[in-house]
Motif scaffolding. Structure first.
Motif, mmCIF file in Angstrom:
data_model
loop_
_atom_site.group_PDB
_atom_site.id
_atom_site.type_symbol
_atom_site.label_atom_id
_atom_site.label_comp_id
_atom_site.label_asym_id
_atom_site.label_seq_id
_atom_site.Cartn_x
_atom_site.Cartn_y
_atom_site.Cartn_z
ATOM 1 N N SER A 40 2.728 66.633 49.075
ATOM 2 C CA SER A 40 3.620 66.054 48.300
ATOM 3 C C SER A 40 3.841 64.597 48.656
ATOM 4 O O SER A 40 3.728 63.676 47.872
ATOM 5 N N THR A 41 4.438 64.333 49.856
ATOM 6 C CA THR A 41 4.829 63.070 50.265
ATOM 7 C C THR A 41 3.459 61.984 50.372
ATOM 8 O O THR A 41 3.523 60.922 49.984
ATOM 9 N N ILE A 42 2.297 62.397 50.781
ATOM 10 C CA ILE A 42 1.101 61.712 51.030
ATOM 11 C C ILE A 42 0.685 61.421 49.703
ATOM 12 O O ILE A 42 0.246 60.137 49.501
ATOM 13 N N ILE A 43 0.481 62.281 48.734
ATOM 14 C CA ILE A 43 0.382 61.962 47.404
ATOM 15 C C ILE A 43 1.046 60.955 46.946
ATOM 16 O O ILE A 43 0.585 59.775 46.013
ATOM 17 N N GLY A 44 2.416 60.839 46.938
ATOM 18 C CA GLY A 44 3.290 60.042 46.350
ATOM 19 C C GLY A 44 3.302 58.904 46.993
ATOM 20 O O GLY A 44 3.252 57.611 46.218
ATOM 21 N N CYS A 45 2.896 58.609 48.324
ATOM 22 C CA CYS A 45 2.802 57.271 49.038
ATOM 23 C C CYS A 45 1.543 56.693 48.816
ATOM 24 O O CYS A 45 1.725 55.702 48.356
ATOM 25 N N TYR A 46 0.290 57.544 48.492
ATOM 26 C CA TYR A 46 -0.660 56.928 48.060
ATOM 27 C C TYR A 46 -0.837 56.312 46.691
ATOM 28 O O TYR A 46 -1.446 55.336 46.427
ATOM 29 N N LEU A 47 -0.302 57.244 45.539
ATOM 30 C CA LEU A 47 -0.172 56.679 44.409
ATOM 31 C C LEU A 47 0.584 55.482 44.283
ATOM 32 O O LEU A 47 0.272 54.536 43.484
ATOM 33 N N PHE A 48 1.939 55.381 44.944
ATOM 34 C CA PHE A 48 2.651 54.102 45.085
ATOM 35 C C PHE A 48 1.796 53.106 45.481
ATOM 36 O O PHE A 48 1.915 52.031 45.050
ATOM 37 N N ALA A 49 1.097 53.117 46.724
ATOM 38 C CA ALA A 49 0.205 52.242 47.124
ATOM 39 C C ALA A 49 -0.727 51.410 46.228
ATOM 40 O O ALA A 49 -1.205 50.251 46.229
ATOM 41 N N MET A 50 -1.418 52.604 45.625
ATOM 42 C CA MET A 50 -2.483 52.304 44.708
ATOM 43 C C MET A 50 -1.895 51.247 43.455
ATOM 44 O O MET A 50 -2.495 50.249 43.179
ATOM 45 N N GLY A 51 -0.755 51.466 42.908
ATOM 46 C CA GLY A 51 0.115 50.743 42.085
ATOM 47 C C GLY A 51 0.295 49.367 42.546
ATOM 48 O O GLY A 51 0.095 48.280 42.038
ATOM 49 N N VAL A 52 0.560 49.379 43.790
ATOM 50 C CA VAL A 52 0.974 47.879 44.715
ATOM 51 C C VAL A 52 -0.346 47.259 44.490
ATOM 52 O O VAL A 52 -0.620 45.975 44.519
ATOM 53 N N GLY A 53 -1.467 47.877 44.965
ATOM 54 C CA GLY A 53 -2.941 47.154 45.227
ATOM 55 C C GLY A 53 -3.316 46.664 43.768
ATOM 56 O O GLY A 53 -4.090 45.529 43.651
ATOM 57 N N ALA A 54 -3.178 47.632 42.838
ATOM 58 C CA ALA A 54 -3.597 46.935 41.369
ATOM 59 C C ALA A 54 -2.658 45.847 40.969
ATOM 60 O O ALA A 54 -3.233 44.829 40.253
ATOM 61 N N HIS A 55 -1.534 45.757 41.412
ATOM 62 C CA HIS A 55 -0.570 44.610 40.967
ATOM 63 C C HIS A 55 -1.132 43.362 41.934
ATOM 64 O O HIS A 55 -1.506 42.102 41.168
ATOM 65 N N LEU A 56 -1.526 43.644 43.226
ATOM 66 C CA LEU A 56 -1.917 42.764 43.797
ATOM 67 C C LEU A 56 -3.257 41.806 43.586
ATOM 68 O O LEU A 56 -3.611 40.923 43.896
ATOM 69 N N SER A 57 -3.964 42.715 42.855
ATOM 70 C CA SER A 57 -5.418 42.473 42.659
ATOM 71 C C SER A 57 -5.460 41.137 41.506
ATOM 72 O O SER A 57 -6.152 40.471 41.402
ATOM 73 N N LYS A 58 -4.290 40.866 40.874
ATOM 74 C CA LYS A 58 -4.273 39.844 39.969
ATOM 75 C C LYS A 58 -4.238 38.541 40.504
ATOM 76 O O LYS A 58 -4.318 37.284 39.930
ATOM 77 N N TYR A 59 -3.994 38.526 41.953
ATOM 78 C CA TYR A 59 -3.740 37.250 42.602
ATOM 79 C C TYR A 59 -5.116 36.861 42.992
ATOM 80 O O TYR A 59 -5.287 35.923 43.892
ATOM 81 N N VAL A 60 -6.379 37.652 43.092
ATOM 82 C CA VAL A 60 -7.408 36.978 43.245
ATOM 83 C C VAL A 60 -8.165 36.429 42.260
ATOM 84 O O VAL A 60 -8.045 36.821 41.277
ATOM 85 N N ALA A 61 -8.544 35.311 42.592
ATOM 86 C CA ALA A 61 -9.170 34.154 41.606
ATOM 87 C C ALA A 61 -10.510 34.781 41.074
ATOM 88 O O ALA A 61 -11.126 35.527 41.839
#
Length: 428
Positions: A40-61
């Motif tokens: 449960s904790t790993i899935i939650g952390c992983y999905l949250f991190a994926m959201g962070v990564g998806a957000h950061l991708s917009k800064y790639v030119a």
């Protein structure tokens, strides 16, 4: 052609992403227990991190999308590939920072995996792919990749390759995607030569890790268990390890000590003899669990016993304690006794199907530390077991410890009484 390459890469990276998540959950459950909390904790952390990564991708030119996608594949391949080995080694040799390392790795991998699909979608969009087709095709292959790994991981990869080797395998798949993308889009990339060298270096490191996985696991288990490992195997059901220190043999299942040969007789004598001493007329005995044959050894001391059925889930367990001389010596070659019938099956399913009756039953399962084991300590299970024991027969049940696990101990007692059994709790 280039669009197909990008779409197929989604299938691979989705497979790898889910694999790293499953590896982290399985490894932490194996080492820390409480699989529901770990997953449960790993899935939650992983999905949250994926959201962070998806957000950061917009800064790639836009002009760097393919290059950054390749860099991310190399990074996630390296970090994800070594994650299982790194986690196991850290727990074995310096257990204190394990949880911190676990969630740092999960977050890093999740963030990088979260960037992959947005970058692929932007690369496809730059190649004039219609938006509705782009979304449907990318998500279709993303979910197909997840389905493939969710089936392969428990059925093939974990039982046959093990967690450490599986990690290296998926790391190499990530790097393979990076190398194929480098080749197909070489005309569009800057610093292609440098990326090729980095990709080859990472692939080489992961391939060496894949080949040396068994040694890594053995080294880690030596640090974890402390003694010489004389036998180890990973089965579809569990990890079995036998260690030796001087004349002391110890069995570990999934890292948990099951017995020490120096004092196991105390437990097994206390489990078996109160029942069979009270039933001098007993002829047929059922042993559930007890794949080490040690409870069976005590049962066979009684000359009045004519037949014993042993039901243990894992054939590797009963086979090892039948054929390996040092283990067969412990149980006095109990499995070779002509009175013994070994059944390798799920005890709950076997009891539902069999029509056999017994004068006594010895229930020697591991502690109910998971939901899978918990069903073997349930009202339905004990109700079926009761139907296969003579009305004047007896059942002995391993029930953990009234001192170290009082809730479990008295819950088992209450569960037995719930199905109409009269109980006599005792302990060593």
């Amino acid at each position: 052609m280039t669009k197909r390459i990008l779409i197929l890469s989604v299938f691979v990276v989705a497979s790898c992403g889910l694999a790293y998540e499953l590896i982290a959950g399985a490894m932490s459950s194996y080492l820390l227990g409480d699989s529901i909390l770990q997953f449960s904790t790993i899935i939650g952390c992983y999905l949250f991190a994926m959201g962070v990564g998806a957000h950061l991708s917009k800064y790639v030119a836009d002009k760097d999308v393919l290059g950054r996608f390749i860099d991310i594949e190399l990074a996630v391949g390296l970090i994800g590939g070594v994650s299982a080995a790194l986690l196991f080694m850290s727990y074995a040799w310096m257990a204190a920072p394990f949880r911190t390392l676990l969630y740092v790795l999960v977050f890093m991998i999740g963030a990088m995996v979260g960037m992959e699909v947005p970058l692929v979608m932007r690369a496809l969009n730059a190649r004039d792919t219609a938006f509705n087709e782009l979304v449907s095709r990318v998500l279709t292959f993303d979910y197909l990749g997840a389905l493939a790994v969710s089936l392969l991981f428990p059925l093939v990869l974990s039982p046959h390759l093990g967690l450490v080797r599986t990690g290296f395998l998926f790391g190499m798949l990530n790097v393979g995607v990076a190398m194929w993308t480098l080749y197909v889009f070489r005309a569009e990339l800057v610093d292609g030569g440098g990326r090729v060298l980095r990709a080859c270096a990472v692939m080489f490191a992961l391939a060496v890790g894949f080949i040396q996985s068994d040694r890594m696991v053995e080294w880690g288990e030596h640090g974890l268990l402390g003694d010489e490992i004389v036998y180890s195997t990973t089965t579809p059901y569990q990890r079995l390890v036998i260690t030796r220190w001087k004349d002391d043999l110890r069995l570990y299942i999934n890292g948990n000590l099951q017995f020490s040969s120096r004092d196991e007789y105390r437990y097994h004598e206390a489990l078996v003899h109160p029942v069979l001493e009270a039933l001098p007329w007993a002829r047929r005995v059922l042993v559930l669990g007890g794949g080490d044959g040690l409870a069976l050894r005590e049962v066979l001391r009684y000359p009045n016993i004519e037949h014993v059925t042993v039901v243990d889930l894992d054939p590797a367990m009963t086979q090892a304690f039948t054929t390996r001389p040092e283990l067969a010596k412990l149980n006095k070659a109990a499995f070779s006794d002509p009175r013994v019938n070994v059944v390798n099956a799920d005890a709950a399913v076997w009891l539902q199907d069999t029509k056999e009756m017994f004068d006594a039953a010895i229930v020697d399962f591991p502690d109910p530390s998971t939901f899978g084991l918990g069903k073997l300590y349930s009202v339905p299970f004990y109700g079926v077991l009761k139907n296969h024991v003579a009305a004047n027969g007896l059942v002995a049940v391993q029930s953990t410890s009234p001192f170290f696990a009082p809730n479990a101990y008295w819950t088992i007692d209450a569960t037995l009484r719930e199905v109409g059994m009269k109980t006599w709790p005792y302990h060593l």
